[in-house]
Design an enzyme around this catalytic site. Structure first.
Site, PDB file in Angstrom:
ATOM      1  N   GLU A 115      38.719  34.260  44.134  1.00 27.41           N
ATOM      2  CA  GLU A 115      37.396  33.624  44.172  1.00 27.41           C
ATOM      3  C   GLU A 115      37.327  32.550  45.247  1.00 27.41           C
ATOM      4  O   GLU A 115      36.345  32.450  45.978  1.00 27.41           O
ATOM      5  CB  GLU A 115      37.069  33.026  42.801  1.00 27.41           C
ATOM      6  N   GLU A 135      40.017  38.519  35.091  1.00 29.77           N
ATOM      7  CA  GLU A 135      39.572  37.583  34.050  1.00 29.77           C
ATOM      8  C   GLU A 135      39.162  38.260  32.745  1.00 29.77           C
ATOM      9  O   GLU A 135      39.400  37.726  31.656  1.00 29.77           O
ATOM     10  CB  GLU A 135      38.398  36.743  34.558  1.00 29.77           C
TER      11      GLU A 135
END
Ligand SMILES: NC(=O)c1ccc[n+]([C@@H]2O[C@H](COP(=O)([O-])OP(=O)(O)OC[C@H]3O[C@@H](n4cnc5c(N)ncnc54)[C@H](O)[C@@H]3O)[C@@H](O)[C@H]2O)c1
Ligand SMILES: *[C@@H]1O[C@H](CO)[C@@H](O)[C@H](O)[C@H]1NC(C)=O
Ligand SMILES: *[C@@H]1O[C@H](CO)[C@@H](O)[C@H](O)[C@H]1NC(C)=O
Ligand SMILES: CC(=O)N[C@H]1CO[C@H](CO)[C@@H](O)[C@@H]1O
Ligand SMILES: CC(=O)N[C@H]1CO[C@H](CO)[C@@H](O)[C@@H]1O
Length: 722
Positions: A115, A135
């Site tokens: 990210e 995630e």
């Protein structure tokens, strides 16, 4: 570089190289994030810095956000423990920075690592680096803009695939997709990245801000079509878990209202999910799995594992060949001994078939498979045993035979050789009796098929030495399995605890509940199949044999259900012969068989469990609770007796040995979420109403009364039966 550090070095070329270090995977710990913000601010304000390269120490960029912080948030409920990674760091300080930032990726960029990388203005990677957003496998969604930037870089469909499956891609694929701007050898990574950053600063290369890109998302109409299919897939494949649909919704928000809106919604949804029961369960399993490798007085007393390069296996049956397979595919030499050449050939054939199966299902490359088969040697005598470090015995369950083999191998093997038995039921101490060095005797309980199932119970006796336990734990890790160290008592941990699961299902059946209803409810709870379908799969012979052993040791709580015997009498043997509670036809899903109804009816009459001969009326929720609280009850006895080292080992045993849904955290964790008081009261009620089988255990009663969680440590020495 220090253990935990963010370092900045400004070169004469005007490039500031910021390196994060937090071994082993440079996780974004709270301090790392704070320091990183600080260094970026410094770089922005210094006149001698024109551009920035962000990288990681020790051949890795970053494995992602520090999962310890999630757990702390879950335990305290304090969301302020989460630093603002998304808007403050990735949007404001990186993506919207006044000077270009290029990320140099080696090894891995996972989760928050990827990210942050996607917030940078260009991404340069070394070959074969892992890139992914895993995630969802922890019950959350990417929380630093990943749900918005990944679709904008690789397209909506690919981004969905990567997030929903949690599977990483390698940098080569990332390059083709547009996630990576260039692939360069590790030794050139920094040099190329610096030049790239300068080129952006000098307007020779594009200054790309991922969140503002739209060209890969396609039209709203196209996006809607893809999202619709994904929602269906998520409902089908991952029921009971909220993060899948939530992730899809957050992605859609950004497509409809723009990337920045998406980032804000992502942060809100992330905060809801991080404290959900699903995420708590998955994070617990993550740590519990790692904690299995900590055994007091074994792994904390300075012992070093010895190298194990060659293992002998006695018996090339189903078990022996499965064990041999898992060893050779992980580079351990195996000597397989059988009684005659016919059986030996059979065993080798099974191993070859196992390896071929793994190659066919892409779990192994063809060349690795071929290499593995060179590591197996079939023998008919003990000559080859003179230099093996371990013997695993997997012959038929016969105590005299096992004792004889053990005294033979003690003579044939070197004096330090570990003597292991894959016994499911026989008392290890009896086997050890004929052996002079009992400290080398240990049990290995593999689950069938041994080359596929991830769990291994390691059974120690009072005499097994810590070194031998440690060595076996090390081998377990080499063959990529999870070790649970247990004491020797009937059924060890998994078989014992889950015997109650099948028992309770049978009690319900005898009380008049439809067996397919029970199976469906248990499946909806999250098991891959219900208890009756499982019985079909493992075969009734095994079930009857196990029941016999348990009824001898635990007569007070073993229910002899006549159903199994009636099924066998009617020529049924489960999946083996295609006829069980279900009918099995090639290519078809198992179908409930109406022919079993009269067999069950007859058994009900015989067992006489139904009050006044009438079927009891039980709600769906109570059915699930009756099956699983019985398991909790037995788990409590296993904890009290100190069969397992700690409660979380039983969670791992239930998840990886019995397919208890991982997102519920394992059997003990789940019980604590429900609360021991409710479990105790329910069991007590059922024991009075239906059967003594449900009588609450002393440990459960004590914990329910005191309010101490079931997972809290026990003082095993004072109460232990062993
Ligand atoms: N496979 C399962 O699902 C399962 C279930 C419960 C228990 N077990 C246990 O696993 C062990 C083996 O099970 P299996 O299913 O592989 O049995 P199996 O009958 O398929 O294999 C046993 C093999 O060992 C060989 N053997 C016997 N004596 C030997 C000796 N002295 N030297 C060398 N080889 C010898 C036999 O010829 C046979 O091929 C047993 O302890 C059994 O109780 C297995
Ligand atoms: C929550 O965490 C923050 C950040 O560490 C801390 O400042 C605050 O005191 C904590 N709040 C509570 C209620 O513990
Ligand atoms: C570890 O061993 C010591 C010494 O033998 C013993 O006193 C102690 O109780 C053991 N600890 C555990 C957790 O078994
Ligand atoms: C020999 C051994 O470990 N016996 C075990 C071998 O593995 C099979 C499969 O569960 C188990 O059922 C036996 O308990
Ligand atoms: C020393 C020890 O723990 N022995 C036990 C091993 O397991 C059997 C039952 O399976 C017990 O009877 C022993 O006492």
């Amino acid at each position: 570089m220090a253990e935990l550090e963010v370092k900045m070095e400004v070169g004469s070329d005007g490039v500031a190289v910021i390196t994060i270090s937090n071994p082993p995977v440079n996780a974004f710990a709270v301090l790392i994030i704070a320091w990183l913000k600080e260094k970026i601010e410094q770089a922005m304000s210094r006149n001698d810095v024109k551009a920035i390269v962000l990288t990681g120490n020790n051949g890795k960029f970053s494995g992602g956000f520090d999962i310890n912080v999630f757990q702390k948030v879950q335990q305290t409920g304090n969301l302020s423990l989460l630093p603002d990674l998304s808007v403050d760091l990735v949007v404001n300080k990186i993506e919207d920075a006044k000077k270009p930032i290029v990320v140099a990726i080696e090894g891995l960029a996972l989760g928050a690592g990827l990210e942050v990388a996607m917030g940078c203005h260009a991404r340069i990677a070394a070959p074969k680096s892992q890139l992914g957003l895993p995630e969802l496998s922890l019950g959350i969604i990417p929380g630093a803009g990943g749900t918005q930037r990944l679709p904008r870089l690789v397209g909506l469909q690919k981004a969905l695939d990567m997030m929903l499956t949690s599977k990483p891609i390698v940098s080569e694929e990332g390059y083709k997709l547009g996630l990576i701007d260039a692939i360069v050898p590790p030794q050139d990574l920094l040099k190329v990245s610096r030049q790239w950053a300068l080129d952006i600063a000098n307007n020779c290369k594009p200054w790309a801000r991922s969140l503002h890109r739209v060209e890969k998302i396609g039209s709203l109409y196209e996006a809607n079509e893809i999202i619709k299919v994904s929602r269906e897939q998520a409902k089908q494949t991952w029921p009971n878990m909220p993060q899948y649909l939530a992730c899809i919704d957050v992605i859609m928000e950004g497509i409809v209202h723009g990337g920045y809106h998406g980032v804000l919604k992502e942060a809100k949804v992330f905060n809801d999910l991080v404290v959900s029961d699903t995420s708590k369960g998955l994070v617990h399993v993550f740590f519990a799995q790692r904690a299995t490798s900590k055994v007091p007085n074994v792994t904390d007393i300075g012992l070093k594992p010895r190298a194990i390069k060659k293992i002998a296996i006695i018996g090339g049956g189903l078990m022996g060949s499965g064990i041999a397979t898992s060893l050779i595919i992980n580079n351990i030499n195996v000597v397989l001994k059988e009684v005659n050449s016919e059986y030996l050939l059979k065993g080798i054939k099974m191993i070859k078939a196992n390896v071929r199966g793994l190659v066919a299902s892409k779990k192994l490359t063809k060349s690795r498979g071929d290499k593995a088969l060179l590591m197996i040697k079939g023998v008919l005598d003990y000559t080859e045993f003179k230099d093996v470090e371990m013997v695993i015995e997997a012959v038929i369950e016969n105590i005299e035979l096992k004792q004889k083999i053990f005294s033979e191998i003690e003579k044939a093997c070197p004096p330090h050789c570990i003597l292991a038995t894959n016994t499911s039921t026989i008392d290890l101490n009896l086997i050890g009796q004929k052996v002079t060095s009992q400290d080398r005797v240990i049990g290995t309980h593999f689950f069938s098929p041994a080359h596929v199932m991830p769990l291994l119970e390691i059974i120690r006796t009072e005499k097994t030495s810590p070194q031998v336990i440690l060595d076996l734990m090390t081998v377990t890790k080499i063959i990529k399995k999870i070790p649970i160290v247990v004491k020797n008592y009937t059924g060890f941990a998994v078989t014992r605890v889950f015997f109650s699961y099948k028992q309770s299902a049978h009690v319900l059946l005898l009380l008049g509940v439809d067996l397919f209803r029970i199976d469906n409810l248990i499946k909806n709870f999250g098991f891959p199949m219900g208890p009756f379908q499982l019985e079909d799969l493992t075969g009734y012979g095994v079930a009857v044999a196990v029941r016999k052993i348990f009824s001898d040791v635990f007569p007070d709580r073993t229910v002899i259900s006549p159903v199994l015997d009636h099924l066998i009498k009617n020529g049924r043997n489960g999946k083996n012969n295609g006829k069980g509670y279900y009918v099995y036809e090639k290519g078809n899903k198992p179908k409930p068989d109406p022919m079993v109804v009269p067999i069950v009816e007859e058994s009900r009459k015989l067992a006489n469990f139904m009050p006044h001969g009438k079927r009891v009326l039980i709600t769906d929720q109570e059915i699930v609770e009756m099956v699983l609280f019985a398991v909790v009850n037995e788990a409590c006895r296993v904890l009290e007796e100190g069969i397992v080292v700690k409660a979380s080992d039983l969670d791992i045993a239930s998840v990886f040995g019995m397919s208890f849904p991982s997102y519920r955290g394992g059997i003990v964790f789940w019980a604590d979420v429900i609360g021991s008081k409710h479990i105790y009261t329910s069991l007590k009620k059922w024991s009075e109403k239906y059967s003594n089988f449900y009588k609450p255990s002393r440990f459960l009663e004590q914990r329910a009364m005191s309010g101490v969680p079931l997972s809290a440590p026990t003082n095993t020495r004072s109460k232990a039966r062993l």
